[in-house]
Design a protein around this motif. Structure first.
Motif: not given
Lengths: 430, 103
Positions: A368, A412-413, A415-416, A419-420, A422-424
């Motif tokens: 991203y 939206q991308e 936001r992702y 989110g990415w 935070a997740s990774i």
């Protein structure tokens, strides 16, 4: 758990007959030797920290030691958001508390030497670690010698900021101190290098800061390459958000930088043309991290050849190299890819130590990038392995974000993108 | 050895039969291998801490349908179609079953 089994329970289990043999087997083995193997991991970035965590998840009986000098790892991903003023350094720094809680030994020192025959690692603090399997995840080092008049000491004046950390802060400070109307020069290296879309996200985030705070300024990208990752999407976004604030000069149009004039804060190309800037961010050409060179894990490309199914070094057995330092076929050098290597490598090691069949490896990458605070784009790929091709991209899958979509899709991308991150980072350090 | 609380001979007799059992305990499934790749965006075990949808707690049917529909384009997505097209029906079922199995 099973180690605490007492004599009476043991007799009951034996008396229970053959159905229970499998659980007894586990008890007996864990009693016989307390670990199923010793794994040492050098480097606690996306590759090493993920590998340590997943080794422990796959086999809690492993004796795992992670060697990483930093108490808190600052990620290169999202350091561009710090440069743009969207994030603070704290929010991109990650500790090893979760690893310690899992029972992984974390040693905050560096590895000095590897003895591949004796299977030992010597640490800077004088300790020697023995291993059954070694994972080397050293990230990148720079080819200073490829830039005339440049030495590592000059990086304080001309920060590369291509490792998250103090240089990120230096570059941010230079940006906030520069005058309105100044030029920020970014000079990305030739392929291969860490994070292919990174320099262009950096240009975007710096432009985002300048647009709000120093709108008469410019970002000039002097590129060693003639094209770059997600180029049409970046250029479309730049035009939409920043007008003509960002200028990109291709490697075949004078963009290829060969030397620096430190005192003049300038870069020059092969024709001798100079470009001076208020802030100069030279990202030097790269090679595998230091320890990989010291341990004879690199070939003449400066990177580490591996069996791309297991990440075991082609040069020394029982040593695996993952992340940016490895030659991982079609996969880019990214934090995402390193996280993925960590899992595949963990599965390979556990399968080898237990003499079981390793599942078919699964490889994925998604990068991203933020073009603006609410404008995200991505590139993704799914990979497979074959003995002939190594790691190759699945043709039917992957690709970049569509070009013909509205602002909702970009939002939206964006936001992702967050989110990415935070997740990774929780998948790696959590 | 000296720390063994019980007749060592018996223990080792059992241990000698145990290799294959112990091995199978450490065998990593294809479903786990595939699903661990998803964790980079969806969080470890599908427990996403941020804006990306969680997979943890979802049923196998839900995950399988979503992946099939992303793959065919029947369901809109930003990046998921680009991922789902990389997997076979069987692999999608393995991924769906793995995450559902964590519930």
């Amino acid at each position: 758990m099973m180690n605490h089994i007492n004599r009476r329970q043991f007799i009951q289990l034996v008396g229970g007959g053959s159905v229970l043999a499998s659980s007894i087997g586990l008890v007996a083995c864990s009693k016989q030797s307390t670990t199923s193997g010793r794994v040492v991991i050098i480097g606690g970035g996306f590759g090493g920290a993920t590998c340590a965590k997943y080794l422990q998840r796959f086999d809690p009986d492993l004796d795992i030691t992670l060697v990483e000098p930093k108490q808190n790892f600052v990620t290169c991903p999202f350091s561009n958001l710090v440069l743009g003023g969207l994030r603070e350094m704290d929010s991109i720094s990650h500790s090893y508390e979760a690893h310690s809680k899992r029972g992984i030994k974390v040693l905050h020192t560096s590895a000095r030497e590897i003895d591949p025959t004796g299977k030992k690692v010597q640490l800077a603090d004088g300790t020697t670690l023995e291993y059954d399997r070694l994972v080397v995840s050293p990230g990148i080092d720079f080819r200073w010698e490829d830039i005339e008049n440049m030495s590592p000491g000059d990086a304080e004046k001309l920060p590369h900021a291509w490792n998250g950390g103090p240089q990120t802060v230096t570059l941010r400070r230079q940006l906030t101190a520069m005058p309105d109307g100044g030029t920020v020069i970014i000079a990305p290296p030739a392929n291969p290098f860490r994070c292919p879309p990174g320099p262009y996200e950096r240009a975007s985030m710096i432009a985002s800061y300048l647009k709000q705070n120093k709108p008469k300024s410019k970002v000039l990208i002097l590129d060693a390459k003639t094209k770059f990752s997600k180029q049409p999407l970046f250029m479309q976004g730049w035009e939409a958000l920043y007008g003509d604030m960002i200028e990109w000069v291709s490697g075949d149009a004078g963009g290829r930088i060969t030397g620096v004039d430190i005192a003049g804060r300038a870069l020059y190309n092969e024709l001798g043309e100079e470009h001076a800037g208020s802030v100069v961010n030279l990202i030097p050409p790269q090679k595998a991290g230091k320890i990989a060179h010291a341990a004879d894990l690199v070939d003449d490309t400066g990177w580490c050849p591996v069996n791309q199914r297991t990440f075991e070094s082609s040069r020394h057995p029982d040593i695996h190299v993952i992340g940016d330092a490895s030659l991982a076929g079609a996969m880019p050098k990214s934090g995402f890819a390193a996280n993925n290597h960590g899992k595949v490598c963990a599965a390979a090691i556990v399968s080898a130590l237990h003499n079981t069949t390793m599942p078919e490896p699964s490889y994925v990458n998604t990068c991203y990038s933020l073009v603006g605070p609410d404008y995200g784009i991505s590139v993704a790929a799914v990979y497979r392995y074959s003995d002939e091709e190594g790691i190759y991209a699945v043709k039917e899958a992957g690709g970049v974000s569509p070009g013909d979509v509205g602002p909702d899709f970009r939002e939206q991308e964006a936001r992702y993108t967050r989110g990415w991150y935070a997740s990774i980072t929780s998948d790696t350090w959590g | 050895m000296s720390r063994l609380p019980f007749p060592a001979a018996l223990l080792f007799t059992v241990a000698s039969f145990s290799v294959s059992f112990n091995a199978s305990a450490a065998e990593i499934s294809q479903g786990a291998m595939l699903s661990n790749s998803c964790a980079a965006c969806h969080g470890t075990d599908g427990k996403s801490p941020g804006a990306i949808p969680k997979l943890h707690g979802k049923s196998a049917e839900f995950i399988e349908n979503a992946l099939m529909e992303f793959r065919s384009g029947e369901r809109d997505s930003t990046v998921m179609q680009r991922h789902a097209t990389g997997y076979s029906d069987e692999e999608i079922t393995l991924i769906a079953d793995y995450f559902a199995g964590l519930n």
